[in-house]
Design a protein around this motif. Structure first.
Motif, mmCIF file in Angstrom:
data_model
loop_
_atom_site.group_PDB
_atom_site.id
_atom_site.type_symbol
_atom_site.label_atom_id
_atom_site.label_comp_id
_atom_site.label_asym_id
_atom_site.label_seq_id
_atom_site.Cartn_x
_atom_site.Cartn_y
_atom_site.Cartn_z
ATOM 1 N N LYS A 118 0.842 -1.212 0.000
ATOM 2 C CA LYS A 118 0.000 0.000 0.000
ATOM 3 C C LYS A 118 0.871 1.254 0.000
ATOM 4 C CE LYS A 118 -3.504 2.326 2.887
ATOM 5 N NZ LYS A 118 -2.710 3.501 3.345
ATOM 6 N N TYR A 119 1.856 1.288 0.890
ATOM 7 C CA TYR A 119 2.725 2.463 0.982
ATOM 8 C C TYR A 119 3.667 2.569 -0.224
ATOM 9 C CZ TYR A 119 1.253 4.081 5.561
ATOM 10 O OH TYR A 119 0.524 4.607 6.593
ATOM 11 N N TYR A 120 4.009 1.425 -0.804
ATOM 12 C CA TYR A 120 4.820 1.438 -2.033
ATOM 13 C C TYR A 120 4.037 2.110 -3.161
ATOM 14 C CZ TYR A 120 7.339 -0.392 -6.124
ATOM 15 O OH TYR A 120 8.030 -0.516 -7.306
ATOM 16 N N LYS A 121 2.775 1.752 -3.296
ATOM 17 C CA LYS A 121 1.945 2.335 -4.348
ATOM 18 C C LYS A 121 1.711 3.820 -4.128
ATOM 19 C CE LYS A 121 -0.464 -2.041 -5.172
ATOM 20 N NZ LYS A 121 -1.737 -2.784 -4.971
ATOM 21 N N GLU A 122 1.764 4.245 -2.863
ATOM 22 C CA GLU A 122 1.588 5.666 -2.547
ATOM 23 C C GLU A 122 2.896 6.449 -2.705
ATOM 24 O OE1 GLU A 122 0.017 5.753 1.394
ATOM 25 O OE2 GLU A 122 -1.955 4.981 0.799
ATOM 26 N N GLY A 123 3.990 5.750 -2.967
ATOM 27 C CA GLY A 123 5.273 6.413 -3.180
ATOM 28 C C GLY A 123 6.043 6.730 -1.911
ATOM 29 N N LYS A 124 5.553 6.234 -0.772
ATOM 30 C CA LYS A 124 6.249 6.497 0.489
ATOM 31 C C LYS A 124 7.337 5.461 0.771
ATOM 32 C CE LYS A 124 2.402 8.963 2.638
ATOM 33 N NZ LYS A 124 1.457 9.006 3.781
ATOM 34 N N ILE A 125 7.354 4.400 -0.010
ATOM 35 C CA ILE A 125 8.401 3.384 0.035
ATOM 36 C C ILE A 125 8.856 3.159 -1.400
ATOM 37 C CG2 ILE A 125 8.992 1.001 0.638
ATOM 38 C CD1 ILE A 125 6.608 1.061 2.590
ATOM 39 N N ILE A 141 5.017 -15.573 -0.585
ATOM 40 C CA ILE A 141 4.847 -14.144 -0.887
ATOM 41 C C ILE A 141 4.723 -13.930 -2.390
ATOM 42 C CG2 ILE A 141 5.979 -11.884 -0.831
ATOM 43 C CD1 ILE A 141 4.862 -12.675 1.873
ATOM 44 N N LEU A 142 5.575 -14.579 -3.167
ATOM 45 C CA LEU A 142 5.537 -14.419 -4.621
ATOM 46 C C LEU A 142 4.199 -14.851 -5.198
ATOM 47 C CD1 LEU A 142 9.136 -15.684 -5.465
ATOM 48 C CD2 LEU A 142 8.275 -13.368 -5.834
ATOM 49 N N ASP A 143 3.565 -15.851 -4.586
ATOM 50 C CA ASP A 143 2.293 -16.372 -5.093
ATOM 51 C C ASP A 143 1.127 -15.414 -4.861
ATOM 52 O OD1 ASP A 143 3.517 -18.671 -5.992
ATOM 53 O OD2 ASP A 143 2.963 -19.885 -4.248
ATOM 54 N N ILE A 144 1.256 -14.520 -3.884
ATOM 55 C CA ILE A 144 0.112 -13.648 -3.551
ATOM 56 C C ILE A 144 0.389 -12.154 -3.759
ATOM 57 C CG2 ILE A 144 -0.835 -15.322 -1.903
ATOM 58 C CD1 ILE A 144 0.774 -12.191 -0.527
ATOM 59 N N CYS A 145 1.640 -11.801 -4.006
ATOM 60 C CA CYS A 145 1.992 -10.373 -3.996
ATOM 61 C C CYS A 145 1.536 -9.634 -5.251
ATOM 62 C CB CYS A 145 3.502 -10.194 -3.801
ATOM 63 S SG CYS A 145 4.502 -10.723 -5.205
ATOM 64 N N GLU A 146 1.336 -8.343 -5.100
ATOM 65 C CA GLU A 146 1.093 -7.435 -6.222
ATOM 66 C C GLU A 146 2.378 -6.712 -6.597
ATOM 67 O OE1 GLU A 146 -2.141 -4.844 -5.254
ATOM 68 O OE2 GLU A 146 -3.418 -6.476 -4.559
ATOM 69 N N VAL A 147 3.269 -6.559 -5.612
ATOM 70 C CA VAL A 147 4.590 -5.954 -5.830
ATOM 71 C C VAL A 147 5.625 -6.980 -5.386
ATOM 72 C CG1 VAL A 147 6.145 -4.060 -5.262
ATOM 73 C CG2 VAL A 147 3.661 -3.660 -5.339
ATOM 74 N N GLU A 148 6.475 -7.419 -6.298
ATOM 75 C CA GLU A 148 7.451 -8.451 -5.955
ATOM 76 C C GLU A 148 8.531 -7.897 -5.027
ATOM 77 O OE1 GLU A 148 9.154 -10.369 -9.336
ATOM 78 O OE2 GLU A 148 7.319 -11.467 -9.814
ATOM 79 N N PRO A 149 8.984 -8.716 -4.078
ATOM 80 C CA PRO A 149 10.088 -8.265 -3.223
ATOM 81 C C PRO A 149 11.348 -8.017 -4.044
ATOM 82 C CG PRO A 149 9.650 -10.615 -2.910
ATOM 83 C CD PRO A 149 8.548 -10.086 -3.768
ATOM 84 N N ALA A 150 12.087 -6.978 -3.652
ATOM 85 C CA ALA A 150 13.310 -6.627 -4.384
ATOM 86 C C ALA A 150 14.552 -7.175 -3.705
ATOM 87 C CB ALA A 150 13.423 -5.109 -4.509
ATOM 88 N N ILE A 151 14.445 -7.442 -2.406
ATOM 89 C CA ILE A 151 15.603 -7.817 -1.591
ATOM 90 C C ILE A 151 15.225 -8.934 -0.620
ATOM 91 C CG2 ILE A 151 16.999 -7.023 0.395
ATOM 92 C CD1 ILE A 151 18.259 -5.893 -1.891
ATOM 93 N N LEU A 152 16.157 -9.842 -0.387
ATOM 94 C CA LEU A 152 16.091 -10.734 0.765
ATOM 95 C C LEU A 152 17.314 -10.451 1.621
ATOM 96 C CD1 LEU A 152 14.966 -13.149 2.419
ATOM 97 C CD2 LEU A 152 16.571 -14.583 1.134
ATOM 98 N N GLN A 153 17.085 -10.054 2.851
ATOM 99 C CA GLN A 153 18.185 -9.855 3.796
ATOM 100 C C GLN A 153 18.279 -11.110 4.662
ATOM 101 O OE1 GLN A 153 18.449 -7.257 7.642
ATOM 102 N NE2 GLN A 153 18.811 -5.857 5.924
ATOM 103 N N THR A 154 19.452 -11.732 4.684
ATOM 104 C CA THR A 154 19.608 -12.977 5.432
ATOM 105 C C THR A 154 21.064 -13.204 5.798
ATOM 106 O OG1 THR A 154 18.937 -15.325 5.428
ATOM 107 C CG2 THR A 154 19.931 -14.469 3.400
#
Length: 281
Positions: A118-125, A141-154
């Protein structure tokens, strides 16, 4: 500095300063030292309880906000709070966050991810991602997301290289970012003969050799420190390159050895733990 272009086109520095386990005063001074040295990526989190200090350091640095890549993470006990990201922005004293991550695959992390979208679409992230997720959880997450994750921190370091996970992430253009990039300060790792040999050759520290290996593997690193000398030294990684043979030699050190192991009990405890974010200095 070298940069990586994320899967949504955002350019991210390959190295930054981490603030895990730093008090507010330590975090503020470390971030100021890092920015003065030339760092432009800062990593923090709700759970570190030093976001206000990071925000102060950014303001005090005098560096234009647009020139700093600010990254933070939402804690599980906040995933279902509609104002969690707004409060995070307030603590950091910023209008936007460059990268926001789900900190742990605990509790209702789907709700947390939806909130980030939601905040990504609003431009705040500017970009969103995950932290400490395994392959199956990332796929969920990939199966349900509208915006794909860009990073995995591990957790990634020469003793735990996550080669199979990296292959999976590459299919989706998801970059990997290493916490514990130096193996939690394990002297056995830092004193491996190959690192001592390369340190002498390049006139660098063994830590610098390991961090350079990460960067040449396409891994973003965020070594944390409150020591000004270490902060400075960790930054000087871009005036030399390891050869293919040297990279292969380091690649052969993998032991699938982790210093942090997640358990269902531990994840349950994270949901119940509420970081005292409103009490921070």
């Amino acid at each position: 500095m070298e940069y990586l272009v994320l899967n949504n086109g955002i350019k991210m520095p390959m190295e930054g300063i981490g603030t895990f386990l730093l008090s507010p005063d330590e975090a503020e001074q470390s971030v100021l030292n890092a920015l003065k040295t030339g760092y432009r990526l800062i990593d923090t989190a709700n759970a570190y309880v030093n976001e206000k200090a990071v925000g102060r350091a950014i303001k005090k640095s005098g560096i234009t906000r647009e020139d700093i890549f600010l990254e933070t993470k939402i804690w599980p006990s906040f995933y279902e709070q509609e104002d969690a990201i707004e409060k995070t922005l307030e603590r950091l004293d910023t209008d936007y966050i460059d990268l926001l991550l789900i900190h742990q695959p605990a509790g209702n992390y789907i709700a947390g991810y939806r909130l980030m979208e939601k905040y990504y679409k609003e431009g705040k992230i500017k970009a969103i991602g995950l932290s400490n997720f395994n392959k199956e959880q990332i796929q969920e997450i990939l199966d349900i997301c509208e915006v794909e994750p860009a990073i995995l921190q591990t957790e990634v370091h020469p003793y735990n290289q996550e080669k199979e996970l990296k292959e999976f992430l590459d299919k989706y253009g998801i970059a990997i970012q290493a916490w514990y990039p130096l193996g939690h300060g394990d002297k056995t790792l830092l004193e491996e003969p190959v690192f001592n040999k390369l340190a002498k050759k390049y006139k660098k520290s063994t830590a610098q050799i390991i961090l350079r290996w990460h960067i040449q593997n396409g891994t973003i690193v965020i070594p944390g420190s409150k020591n000004p000398d270490h902060i400075r030294d960790n930054f000087y990684l871009f005036d030399f390159s390891l050869t293919d043979e040297e990279m292969s030699e380091i690649n052969s050190l993998n032991q699938d050895k982790r210093y942090y192991t997640s358990t269902p009990e531990l994840l349950d405890s994270y949901v119940k733990m509420v970081p005292p974010v409103d009490e921070q200095k």
